[in-house]
Write a protein that holds these residues in place. Sequence first.
Motif, mmCIF file in Angstrom:
data_model
loop_
_atom_site.group_PDB
_atom_site.id
_atom_site.type_symbol
_atom_site.label_atom_id
_atom_site.label_comp_id
_atom_site.label_asym_id
_atom_site.label_seq_id
_atom_site.Cartn_x
_atom_site.Cartn_y
_atom_site.Cartn_z
ATOM 1 N N ARG A 143 6.428 -4.035 9.679
ATOM 2 C CA ARG A 143 5.632 -3.158 10.532
ATOM 3 C C ARG A 143 4.555 -3.908 11.315
ATOM 4 N NH1 ARG A 143 7.238 2.403 10.313
ATOM 5 N NH2 ARG A 143 5.473 2.466 11.740
ATOM 6 N N GLY A 144 4.267 -5.142 10.907
ATOM 7 C CA GLY A 144 3.214 -5.894 11.572
ATOM 8 C C GLY A 144 1.831 -5.361 11.277
ATOM 9 N N VAL A 145 1.647 -4.815 10.066
ATOM 10 C CA VAL A 145 0.335 -4.322 9.647
ATOM 11 C C VAL A 145 -0.050 -5.038 8.361
ATOM 12 C CG1 VAL A 145 0.707 -2.064 10.702
ATOM 13 C CG2 VAL A 145 1.288 -2.400 8.291
ATOM 14 N N SER A 146 -1.300 -4.941 7.981
ATOM 15 C CA SER A 146 -1.744 -5.562 6.736
ATOM 16 C C SER A 146 -1.221 -4.783 5.545
ATOM 17 C CB SER A 146 -3.277 -5.603 6.688
ATOM 18 O OG SER A 146 -3.797 -4.296 6.557
ATOM 19 N N THR A 147 -1.120 -5.472 4.415
ATOM 20 C CA THR A 147 -0.718 -4.769 3.193
ATOM 21 C C THR A 147 -1.737 -3.700 2.820
ATOM 22 O OG1 THR A 147 -1.777 -6.496 1.867
ATOM 23 C CG2 THR A 147 0.584 -6.722 2.281
ATOM 24 N N GLU A 148 -2.995 -3.934 3.155
ATOM 25 C CA GLU A 148 -4.038 -2.944 2.862
ATOM 26 C C GLU A 148 -3.791 -1.654 3.646
ATOM 27 O OE1 GLU A 148 -5.460 -6.936 1.838
ATOM 28 O OE2 GLU A 148 -4.651 -6.098 3.705
ATOM 29 N N GLU A 149 -3.443 -1.810 4.930
ATOM 30 C CA GLU A 149 -3.170 -0.620 5.743
ATOM 31 C C GLU A 149 -1.926 0.097 5.258
ATOM 32 O OE1 GLU A 149 -2.240 0.731 10.370
ATOM 33 O OE2 GLU A 149 -2.843 -1.340 9.932
ATOM 34 N N LEU A 150 -0.884 -0.671 4.923
ATOM 35 C CA LEU A 150 0.352 -0.069 4.436
ATOM 36 C C LEU A 150 0.099 0.694 3.145
ATOM 37 C CD1 LEU A 150 3.289 -0.058 2.959
ATOM 38 C CD2 LEU A 150 3.303 -0.059 5.464
ATOM 39 N N ALA A 151 -0.681 0.106 2.238
ATOM 40 C CA ALA A 151 -1.018 0.775 0.980
ATOM 41 C C ALA A 151 -1.799 2.050 1.241
ATOM 42 C CB ALA A 151 -1.819 -0.166 0.080
ATOM 43 N N ALA A 152 -2.781 1.975 2.126
ATOM 44 C CA ALA A 152 -3.636 3.130 2.385
ATOM 45 C C ALA A 152 -2.848 4.284 3.004
ATOM 46 C CB ALA A 152 -4.797 2.727 3.291
ATOM 47 N N VAL A 153 -2.013 3.978 3.991
ATOM 48 C CA VAL A 153 -1.324 5.056 4.690
ATOM 49 C C VAL A 153 -0.256 5.694 3.814
ATOM 50 C CG1 VAL A 153 0.472 3.664 5.844
ATOM 51 C CG2 VAL A 153 -0.376 5.753 6.921
ATOM 52 N N THR A 154 0.475 4.900 3.038
ATOM 53 C CA THR A 154 1.509 5.492 2.184
ATOM 54 C C THR A 154 0.893 6.298 1.042
ATOM 55 O OG1 THR A 154 1.708 3.394 0.958
ATOM 56 C CG2 THR A 154 3.282 3.791 2.750
ATOM 57 N N SER A 155 -0.247 5.846 0.532
ATOM 58 C CA SER A 155 -0.927 6.618 -0.509
ATOM 59 C C SER A 155 -1.461 7.928 0.054
ATOM 60 C CB SER A 155 -2.060 5.800 -1.128
ATOM 61 O OG SER A 155 -1.552 4.662 -1.793
ATOM 62 N N ARG A 156 -1.976 7.882 1.270
ATOM 63 C CA ARG A 156 -2.470 9.101 1.913
ATOM 64 C C ARG A 156 -1.315 10.068 2.194
ATOM 65 N NH1 ARG A 156 -5.294 6.618 5.380
ATOM 66 N NH2 ARG A 156 -3.864 6.630 7.159
ATOM 67 N N ASN A 157 -0.181 9.543 2.626
ATOM 68 C CA ASN A 157 0.983 10.395 2.870
ATOM 69 C C ASN A 157 1.467 11.049 1.578
ATOM 70 O OD1 ASN A 157 0.888 9.580 5.541
ATOM 71 N ND2 ASN A 157 2.540 8.068 5.323
#
Length: 279
Positions: free
Chosen positions: A253-267
Amino acid sequence: MVESSPLFSPVDPHHPLVDSHAHLDAEEFEDDLPQVLRRASDAGVVRIVCPALHAQSSEKVIAIAQEYPQVYAAVGIQPNYCGQAEPQDWATVERLSAMARVVALGETGLDRHWSFSPFALQQEYFDRHLWLAQKLDLPVIIHCREAEADLLRMLKAAIERKPFRGVIHAFSCGAEVASEFVDLGFCISFAGAVTYRNRKFDTVREAAKAVPLDHLLVETDSPYLTPEPLRNKDKRNEPAYLLHTVEQLSRLRGVSTEELAAVTSRNAARLFCWESGCG
């Protein structure tokens, strides 16, 4: 912090993760479930959704969720088990769906790859889950294998009755199919297959790049679908290994692991509606 061991990815686990699909009631976890959950916590996996395969499994996943605070349960009858269901089993699922710690129905769905259950019976049970989801306002955890067209038809017909929410778990198709599910409002969850080096999984990686971030979930499908680099080492998959899938998705996705973790947890919080995640 994550143990400095080859079992774990170097992903920084400071941002909490949700494993949206792990079969913790499987016999593979009978001897060491507390240790498995401790390793998950150490790896930053703070919540795990444990779906059932049949009525007896539904009772077991609820018991696990009631014992371990990081685990939530889903109840239902998986399509390959429909042919084994006893007459009273669906009533059991209906009763258990109102229990504490149950956040979803499933896993349910359709499967043309295996022939354990007649396809018409799978369709009947799938529709039962959809009706119950609409009645209780619970999300549906959906299994689909080589039956995408059939599944889409049934979902569209059900949505005409009343909208509902859900997730296509362990997604294994391409971006075009993913888009059709997203257009219906469903989340798409990726498991270890997105890490596999075989070129036949390139279509899954293309789908993983295309799914809108606000429809993206991650899972292990433990004890199955062990991710690379552990896949060929005869290692049972477990929630702590979610880090490998998250790392691969963040690269795609070209995003940080922090962003990926945050967005999937929020979803996941929005889908399963726990605490402030509703709304």
